[in-house]
Enzyme design. Sequence first.
Site, PDB file in Angstrom:
ATOM      1  N   HIS A 145      -0.319   0.349 -10.038  1.00  0.00           N
ATOM      2  CA  HIS A 145      -1.174  -0.406  -9.027  1.00  0.00           C
ATOM      3  C   HIS A 145      -1.886  -1.816  -9.786  1.00  0.00           C
ATOM      4  O   HIS A 145      -2.768  -2.311  -9.705  1.00  0.00           O
ATOM      5  CB  HIS A 145      -2.316   0.211  -8.480  1.00  0.00           C
TER       6      HIS A 145
ATOM      7  N   ARG B 180       0.871  -1.067   0.017  1.00  0.00           N
ATOM      8  CA  ARG B 180       0.005   0.051  -0.009  1.00  0.00           C
ATOM      9  C   ARG B 180       0.795   1.303   0.280  1.00  0.00           C
ATOM     10  O   ARG B 180       1.922   1.145   0.543  1.00  0.00           O
ATOM     11  CB  ARG B 180      -1.020  -0.077   1.353  1.00  0.00           C
TER      12      ARG B 180
END
Length: 306
Positions: A269, A221
Amino acid sequence: MILLVAVTGRDCSQLIARLQALLPEIDVQLWSECTDYEAVEFVLAWNAPADLWPKLINLKAVSSFGAGVDSIDLTKVAAHVPVVRIVDDNLANDMAEYVLSHVLAHKLRLKEYYLKQSACIWKPKRAYSHQHVGILGYGELGKACAKRLLANGFKVSAWSNSEKHDAEVNTYYTQQGLDDMLGQIDYLVCLLPLNQHTQGIINKPLLSKLPRHAVLINVARGKHVVDEDLLEALDSEQLRGATLDVFSEEPLPKTHPYWSHEKVTLTPHCAALSDLESVTLQIAGNAKRLIDGVDLINQIDRTKGY
């Protein structure tokens, strides 16, 4: 019973259609079109609107739409309501492939050669000899990455919140264990869950403990990294390079210095994207378990946040 899809930031039409086909006896609805909040017993969530949770007075189960649950505000979900996450073998395989690829890219100087190509510079160099990868977080994804790295001749160490044992991997835990591992490794791969203990863990003190030739690969993250500290480490040559697939704000703002930094490899991502078929089968399976009064699979430990 309504299964509510509260997944923001994406078109959920295919997801809803697939879940409805798998669960013909259940009414699958999008959160913004819900007809009866009191009938909602199961929620599939990813960054659900904060004002949604108080409306769900008969909620019995929550599923994350991903491998982590950091997109769910657990304080808004009653303690008796089980929260589950996605465990996907395809996700683990994709992550392992991504991590191996980027470790090799740094080892083989590929970023350096891309920059030289744009400047028409012909200057060959030997690949780096560095072979030691350290993994932060040793769950399913960490173990899959370790297995792939070991199969390709790398030495692997791993640090986790609790003690783990692996015959082929040097395992560490506690702060002292983390410090011991950091000083030995050439590549640091972050696969930690995001919680109050891990947010901002990749900061100036941690980066200063790495060898100056080390490389960071963050596929967990964005909020694990203190951006200013990472940029400072790169600019001061405390760190040789970084591959970043996740960011505190996504999409990454066009003005962010990561975009143009010559030592940063950036991807959107995409290291391990969930397969719709695999994910919906798992979600539907848990919805059926809820109806049958059977314990749901892949429940998280709320005290740990994963």
